[in-house]
Write a protein that holds these residues in place. Structure first.
Motif, PDB file in Angstrom:
ATOM      1  N   ALA A  20       0.890  -1.001   0.075  1.00  0.00           N
ATOM      2  CA  ALA A  20      -0.061  -0.117  -0.086  1.00  0.00           C
ATOM      3  C   ALA A  20       0.940   1.252  -0.109  1.00  0.00           C
ATOM      4  CB  ALA A  20      -0.952  -0.079   1.052  1.00  0.00           C
ATOM      5  N   GLN A  21       0.306   2.346  -0.652  1.00  0.00           N
ATOM      6  CA  GLN A  21       1.292   3.356  -0.680  1.00  0.00           C
ATOM      7  C   GLN A  21       0.393   4.990  -0.620  1.00  0.00           C
ATOM      8  OE1 GLN A  21       3.136   3.336  -4.578  1.00  0.00           O
ATOM      9  NE2 GLN A  21       1.422   3.902  -5.683  1.00  0.00           N
ATOM     10  N   ASN A  22       1.015   5.869  -0.846  1.00  0.00           N
ATOM     11  CA  ASN A  22       0.509   7.036  -0.484  1.00  0.00           C
ATOM     12  C   ASN A  22      -0.284   7.256  -2.134  1.00  0.00           C
ATOM     13  OD1 ASN A  22       0.973   7.731   2.046  1.00  0.00           O
ATOM     14  ND2 ASN A  22       2.828   8.640   1.484  1.00  0.00           N
ATOM     15  N   TYR A  23      -1.143   8.111  -1.948  1.00  0.00           N
ATOM     16  CA  TYR A  23      -2.034   8.653  -3.102  1.00  0.00           C
ATOM     17  C   TYR A  23      -2.613   9.734  -3.179  1.00  0.00           C
ATOM     18  CZ  TYR A  23      -6.036   6.965  -0.615  1.00  0.00           C
ATOM     19  OH  TYR A  23      -7.038   7.230   0.168  1.00  0.00           O
ATOM     20  N   GLN A  24      -3.035  10.254  -4.294  1.00  0.00           N
ATOM     21  CA  GLN A  24      -3.770  11.594  -4.386  1.00  0.00           C
ATOM     22  C   GLN A  24      -5.116  11.204  -4.959  1.00  0.00           C
ATOM     23  OE1 GLN A  24      -2.219  15.022  -6.447  1.00  0.00           O
ATOM     24  NE2 GLN A  24      -4.120  16.069  -6.057  1.00  0.00           N
ATOM     25  N   LEU A  25      -6.199  11.571  -4.301  1.00  0.00           N
ATOM     26  CA  LEU A  25      -7.542  11.006  -5.016  1.00  0.00           C
ATOM     27  C   LEU A  25      -8.152  12.492  -5.406  1.00  0.00           C
ATOM     28  CD1 LEU A  25      -9.930   9.152  -5.283  1.00  0.00           C
ATOM     29  CD2 LEU A  25     -10.879  10.118  -3.137  1.00  0.00           C
ATOM     30  N   ILE A  26      -8.378  12.435  -6.817  1.00  0.00           N
ATOM     31  CA  ILE A  26      -8.832  13.632  -7.430  1.00  0.00           C
ATOM     32  C   ILE A  26     -10.228  13.539  -7.580  1.00  0.00           C
ATOM     33  CG2 ILE A  26      -8.722  14.633  -9.636  1.00  0.00           C
ATOM     34  CD1 ILE A  26      -5.780  13.533 -10.117  1.00  0.00           C
ATOM     35  N   GLU A  27     -10.988  14.350  -6.842  1.00  0.00           N
ATOM     36  CA  GLU A  27     -12.441  14.264  -6.846  1.00  0.00           C
ATOM     37  C   GLU A  27     -13.238  14.939  -8.113  1.00  0.00           C
ATOM     38  OE1 GLU A  27     -13.962  15.699  -3.105  1.00  0.00           O
ATOM     39  OE2 GLU A  27     -12.139  14.665  -1.849  1.00  0.00           O
ATOM     40  N   VAL A  28     -14.248  14.275  -8.306  1.00  0.00           N
ATOM     41  CA  VAL A  28     -15.074  14.752  -9.077  1.00  0.00           C
ATOM     42  C   VAL A  28     -16.437  15.352  -8.672  1.00  0.00           C
ATOM     43  CG1 VAL A  28     -14.065  13.351 -10.930  1.00  0.00           C
ATOM     44  CG2 VAL A  28     -16.252  12.581  -9.886  1.00  0.00           C
ATOM     45  N   ASN A  29     -17.184  15.861  -9.559  1.00  0.00           N
ATOM     46  CA  ASN A  29     -18.557  16.323  -9.035  1.00  0.00           C
ATOM     47  C   ASN A  29     -19.279  15.679  -8.606  1.00  0.00           C
ATOM     48  OD1 ASN A  29     -21.419  17.419  -9.531  1.00  0.00           O
ATOM     49  ND2 ASN A  29     -20.416  19.287 -10.330  1.00  0.00           N
ATOM     50  N   ASP A  30     -19.900  15.697  -7.661  1.00  0.00           N
ATOM     51  CA  ASP A  30     -21.142  14.802  -7.050  1.00  0.00           C
ATOM     52  C   ASP A  30     -22.217  14.236  -8.150  1.00  0.00           C
ATOM     53  OD1 ASP A  30     -20.027  15.050  -4.581  1.00  0.00           O
ATOM     54  OD2 ASP A  30     -21.340  16.328  -3.467  1.00  0.00           O
ATOM     55  N   SER A  31     -22.703  14.961  -9.038  1.00  0.00           N
ATOM     56  CA  SER A  31     -23.607  14.691 -10.043  1.00  0.00           C
ATOM     57  C   SER A  31     -22.935  13.619 -10.792  1.00  0.00           C
ATOM     58  CB  SER A  31     -23.919  15.722 -10.957  1.00  0.00           C
ATOM     59  OG  SER A  31     -22.905  16.382 -11.605  1.00  0.00           O
ATOM     60  N   ILE A  32     -21.826  13.572 -11.101  1.00  0.00           N
ATOM     61  CA  ILE A  32     -21.046  12.416 -12.022  1.00  0.00           C
ATOM     62  C   ILE A  32     -21.153  11.117 -11.102  1.00  0.00           C
ATOM     63  CG2 ILE A  32     -18.728  11.669 -12.693  1.00  0.00           C
ATOM     64  CD1 ILE A  32     -18.088  14.635 -13.655  1.00  0.00           C
ATOM     65  N   LYS A  33     -20.812  11.164  -9.794  1.00  0.00           N
ATOM     66  CA  LYS A  33     -20.696  10.048  -8.931  1.00  0.00           C
ATOM     67  C   LYS A  33     -22.112   9.459  -8.928  1.00  0.00           C
ATOM     68  CE  LYS A  33     -17.864  12.482  -5.962  1.00  0.00           C
ATOM     69  NZ  LYS A  33     -17.195  12.596  -4.501  1.00  0.00           N
ATOM     70  N   ILE A  34     -23.204  10.338  -8.781  1.00  0.00           N
ATOM     71  CA  ILE A  34     -24.387   9.759  -8.703  1.00  0.00           C
ATOM     72  C   ILE A  34     -24.893   9.177  -9.841  1.00  0.00           C
ATOM     73  CG2 ILE A  34     -26.989  10.517  -8.442  1.00  0.00           C
ATOM     74  CD1 ILE A  34     -25.896  12.718  -6.490  1.00  0.00           C
ATOM     75  N   ASN A  35     -24.794   9.847 -11.184  1.00  0.00           N
ATOM     76  CA  ASN A  35     -24.844   9.138 -12.613  1.00  0.00           C
ATOM     77  C   ASN A  35     -24.322   7.858 -12.595  1.00  0.00           C
ATOM     78  OD1 ASN A  35     -26.474  11.270 -13.274  1.00  0.00           O
ATOM     79  ND2 ASN A  35     -25.121  12.282 -14.404  1.00  0.00           N
ATOM     80  N   CYS A  36     -22.998   7.845 -12.301  1.00  0.00           N
ATOM     81  CA  CYS A  36     -22.287   6.598 -12.477  1.00  0.00           C
ATOM     82  C   CYS A  36     -22.632   5.412 -11.512  1.00  0.00           C
ATOM     83  CB  CYS A  36     -20.835   6.722 -12.119  1.00  0.00           C
ATOM     84  SG  CYS A  36     -19.860   7.622 -13.482  1.00  0.00           S
ATOM     85  N   GLN A  37     -23.172   5.998 -10.353  1.00  0.00           N
ATOM     86  CA  GLN A  37     -23.831   4.833  -9.322  1.00  0.00           C
ATOM     87  C   GLN A  37     -25.177   4.383  -9.925  1.00  0.00           C
ATOM     88  OE1 GLN A  37     -24.257   6.326  -5.461  1.00  0.00           O
ATOM     89  NE2 GLN A  37     -25.640   5.115  -4.734  1.00  0.00           N
TER      90      GLN A  37
END
Length: 174
Positions: A20-37
């Motif tokens: 396991a290593q460090n990472y940077q999570l690049i967030e996206v708009n909540d509407s994109i997450k909802i549509n994908c879900q």
């Protein structure tokens, strides 16, 4: 373009430590997450992956091992991928994955392994530990949306391209 993605992906894996290593999570708009879900949930309910498939889905080595254990590998159309994983002791281990290039192939994996006989699933965001392990395969920058599917007492990571809502990578987690 997909061949370039696969080659870059393989090169990244060759030089990453499997721990396991460090990472940077690049967030996206909540509407994109909802549509994908919603797309994932609909795909699960309909037992049809086609709305999430573009031209290629990378199948990680653990999920590909499951495909092979079930004897399904001869039905899967795509390109073999060898992951050269370096563990924390600097030992190299070669494991196999697959760049799946057929809707029928990914549908078979989706229906038989991921959905199986499950009547429902739990869809959630990955924990920081799950993201860290995924970063050991992908690299230090991870762009959302990424989900964990819990189905039949199994856990799968699914990474979606936020520009076209198509799956880039799918893997079984322990």
């Amino acid at each position: 373009m997909y061949r370039v993605f696969i080659i870059i992906f393989i090169l990244i894996i060759c030089f990453n430590d499997m721990k396991a290593q460090n990472y940077q999570l690049i967030e996206v708009n909540d509407s994109i997450k909802i549509n994908c879900q919603k797309l994932i949930e609909k795909s699960f309910k309909n037992k049809d992956f086609s709305m999430l498939f573009d031209k290629t889905v990378i199948c990680g080595p653990i999920l590909w091992g499951e495909v092979k254990r079930k004897g399904l590998e001869n039905n899967i159309i795509g390109i073999n991928i060898n992951y050269n994983l370096i563990d924390s002791s600097s030992n190299c281990k070669i494991v196999e994955g697959k760049a799946i290039q057929s809707i029928n192939s990914i549908n078979e994996i989706w229906r038989i392994i991921i959905i199986g006989n499950a009547k429902n699933m739990i869809l959630r965001f990955p924990t920081s530990n799950e993201l860290s392990l995924y970063a050991s395969l992908l690299g230090s920058n991870i762009e959302e949306p990424i989900y964990i599917i819990l189905s039949n007492n199994n856990k799968f990571l699914i990474h979606i391209d936020n520009r076209n809502y198509k799956v880039l990578f799918i893997e079984k987690l322990y």
